[in-house]
Enzyme design. Structure first.
Site, PDB file in Angstrom:
ATOM      1  N   ARG A   1       0.830  -1.211   0.000  1.00 22.36           N
ATOM      2  CA  ARG A   1       0.000   0.000   0.000  1.00 22.36           C
ATOM      3  C   ARG A   1       0.864   1.260   0.000  1.00 22.36           C
ATOM      4  O   ARG A   1       1.873   1.340   0.687  1.00 22.36           O
ATOM      5  CB  ARG A   1      -0.894   0.013   1.240  1.00 22.36           C
ATOM      6  CG  ARG A   1      -1.805   1.221   1.364  1.00 22.36           C
ATOM      7  CD  ARG A   1      -2.475   1.279   2.733  1.00 22.36           C
ATOM      8  NE  ARG A   1      -3.280   0.115   3.004  1.00 22.36           N
ATOM      9  CZ  ARG A   1      -4.563  -0.006   2.659  1.00 22.36           C
ATOM     10  NH1 ARG A   1      -5.160   1.002   2.022  1.00 22.36           N
ATOM     11  NH2 ARG A   1      -5.232  -1.102   2.944  1.00 22.36           N
TER      12      ARG A   1
ATOM     13  N   GLU B   1      -1.840  -8.039  -3.740  1.00 18.46           N
ATOM     14  CA  GLU B   1      -2.923  -7.048  -3.677  1.00 18.46           C
ATOM     15  C   GLU B   1      -2.322  -5.642  -3.588  1.00 18.46           C
ATOM     16  O   GLU B   1      -1.449  -5.399  -2.754  1.00 18.46           O
ATOM     17  CB  GLU B   1      -3.797  -7.312  -2.456  1.00 18.46           C
ATOM     18  CG  GLU B   1      -4.835  -6.222  -2.188  1.00 18.46           C
ATOM     19  CD  GLU B   1      -5.462  -6.332  -0.806  1.00 18.46           C
ATOM     20  OE1 GLU B   1      -6.022  -5.329  -0.336  1.00 18.46           O
ATOM     21  OE2 GLU B   1      -5.382  -7.422  -0.198  1.00 18.46           O
TER      22      GLU B   1
ATOM     23  N   THR C   1      -9.048  -2.636  -1.080  1.00 14.97           N
ATOM     24  CA  THR C   1      -9.823  -1.467  -0.638  1.00 14.97           C
ATOM     25  C   THR C   1     -10.803  -1.054  -1.732  1.00 14.97           C
ATOM     26  O   THR C   1     -10.988   0.130  -2.024  1.00 14.97           O
ATOM     27  CB  THR C   1      -8.902  -0.292  -0.240  1.00 14.97           C
ATOM     28  OG1 THR C   1      -7.753  -0.770   0.469  1.00 14.97           O
ATOM     29  CG2 THR C   1      -9.646   0.683   0.687  1.00 14.97           C
TER      30      THR C   1
ATOM     31  N   LYS D   1     -11.786 -12.289   4.141  1.00 19.85           N
ATOM     32  CA  LYS D   1     -10.701 -11.480   4.691  1.00 19.85           C
ATOM     33  C   LYS D   1     -11.046 -11.113   6.135  1.00 19.85           C
ATOM     34  O   LYS D   1     -12.011 -10.385   6.379  1.00 19.85           O
ATOM     35  CB  LYS D   1     -10.531 -10.221   3.839  1.00 19.85           C
ATOM     36  CG  LYS D   1      -9.607  -9.169   4.423  1.00 19.85           C
ATOM     37  CD  LYS D   1      -9.552  -7.957   3.498  1.00 19.85           C
ATOM     38  CE  LYS D   1      -8.768  -6.809   4.091  1.00 19.85           C
ATOM     39  NZ  LYS D   1      -8.645  -5.671   3.147  1.00 19.85           N
TER      40      LYS D   1
ATOM     41  N   GLY E   1      -1.970  -5.744   9.969  1.00 22.91           N
ATOM     42  CA  GLY E   1      -1.050  -5.897  11.086  1.00 22.91           C
ATOM     43  C   GLY E   1      -0.400  -7.265  11.172  1.00 22.91           C
ATOM     44  O   GLY E   1       0.138  -7.635  12.226  1.00 22.91           O
TER      45      GLY E   1
ATOM     46  N   GLY F   1       2.700  -7.377   4.262  1.00 24.46           N
ATOM     47  CA  GLY F   1       3.389  -6.372   3.473  1.00 24.46           C
ATOM     48  C   GLY F   1       4.804  -6.180   3.943  1.00 24.46           C
ATOM     49  O   GLY F   1       5.762  -6.484   3.242  1.00 24.46           O
ATOM     50  N   SER F   2       4.973  -5.700   5.189  1.00 22.26           N
ATOM     51  CA  SER F   2       6.302  -5.371   5.706  1.00 22.26           C
ATOM     52  C   SER F   2       7.211  -6.587   5.777  1.00 22.26           C
ATOM     53  O   SER F   2       8.417  -6.492   5.559  1.00 22.26           O
ATOM     54  CB  SER F   2       6.185  -4.724   7.087  1.00 22.26           C
ATOM     55  OG  SER F   2       5.534  -5.592   8.005  1.00 22.26           O
TER      56      SER F   2
END
Length: 207
Positions: free
Chosen positions: A25, A48, A78, A138, A167, A187-188
Site C-alpha cells: 500500500r 494485492e 480497498t 478477509k 497488522g 506487506g512489511s
C-alpha cells in the site's frame, strides 16, 4: 458454477502452495513493482495493491503489467464501490478485495468476472458472506481481532476460510495460521529481507 464458488476456487488454488497474499500500500509504481518481484521470488502467487484513492491506480497498473511477464496475479484492494470495481477492471486487476462486506462490490465483481475476497469482522458478517456463497473471507483488522478470534469463529463457521489481514507480520503470522487461518496477507514482512526467513518458517508447516 456461481460467481462466489469461482471466487473460492480461485483463492483456494492460488493460496495452496504458499498461503500468503502480498499487500503493498502507498508505494510509487517503481517501488511497488520491486516489492512484487520480491514477493513472487518468495513464492507468493497473489499480490494485492490497495486503491483507496485514484493516486494508487498507477501503482496497480505497473504491478499488473509486471505480473503478466511472470504469470502471476495482481488484484486491487480497498475496493469499496462499484465505480472502483470498474476502474480496476479497466486496468486489468485479476481479483478484488474489500475491507468489509459490500454487496454492490460483490455484485460488480461478479459481473466483471473477477474473484472477490470480502472482509469480515463479526459473526454477522461471516454469516452474511456465507449466505452469499463466499467461504474465503478477509479477517480484518486481524491484529486487533486477534488469533483467538479466528479459532472462536471457526467453531460455529467451520466452512469459513479466513485470510488474516491487517497488522500481520513475520512475528505473528504463525499464530494466525495455527489458529486456523487459511492464509495471511503481509506487506512489511515481504518488504524486509531480514524478516523473510522467519516468514518462511511461519508458513512452511502449512505448505
Amino acid at each position: 458454477m456461481t460467481a462466489a464458488h469461482r471466487s473460492d476456487t480461485f483463492f483456494a488454488h492460488h493460496l495452496a502452495a504458499t498461503p500468503v497474499i502480498g499487500i503493498f500500500r502507498g508505494q510509487d509504481p517503481t517501488t511497488t513493482v520491486e516489492l512484487c518481484h520480491r514477493a513472487w521470488d518468495f513464492g507468493v502467487d497473489l499480490v494485492e495493491i490497495p486503491v483507496q484513492s485514484p493516486a494508487a491506480l498507477p501503482s496497480l497498473r505497473a504491478a499488473v503489467e509486471a505480473a503478466r511477464a511472470r504469470g502471476k496475479h495482481v488484484g486491487a484492494g480497498t475496493v469499496t464501490s462499484a465505480e472502483r470495481v470498474r476502474a480496476v477492471v479497466d486496468i486489468g486487476a485479476a481479483f478484488t478485495v474489500a475491507p468489509g462486506l459490500h454487496p454492490e462490490v460483490i455484485e460488480a465483481s461478479a459481473q466483471a468476472g473477477l474473484p472477490h475476497l470480502p472482509g469480515v469482522a463479526t459473526a454477522t458478517d461471516i454469516a452474511a458472506a456465507l449466505a452469499m456463497g463466499h467461504t474465503w473471507l478477509k479477517a480484518f483488522p486481524a491484529r486487533q481481532l486477534g488469533s483467538d478470534w479466528i479459532t472462536a469463529q471457526l467453531a460455529p463457521f467451520p466452512d469459513a476460510r479466513f485470510v488474516a489481514t491487517g497488522g500481520i507480520s513475520a512475528d505473528n503470522a504463525a499464530a494466525f495460521l495455527s489458529a486456523g487461518c487459511a492464509a495471511v496477507a503481509v506487506g512489511s514482512a515481504l518488504a524486509d529481507p531480514a524478516a523473510l526467513p522467519q516468514l518462511r518458517k511461519a508458513v512452511s508447516p502449512v505448505r
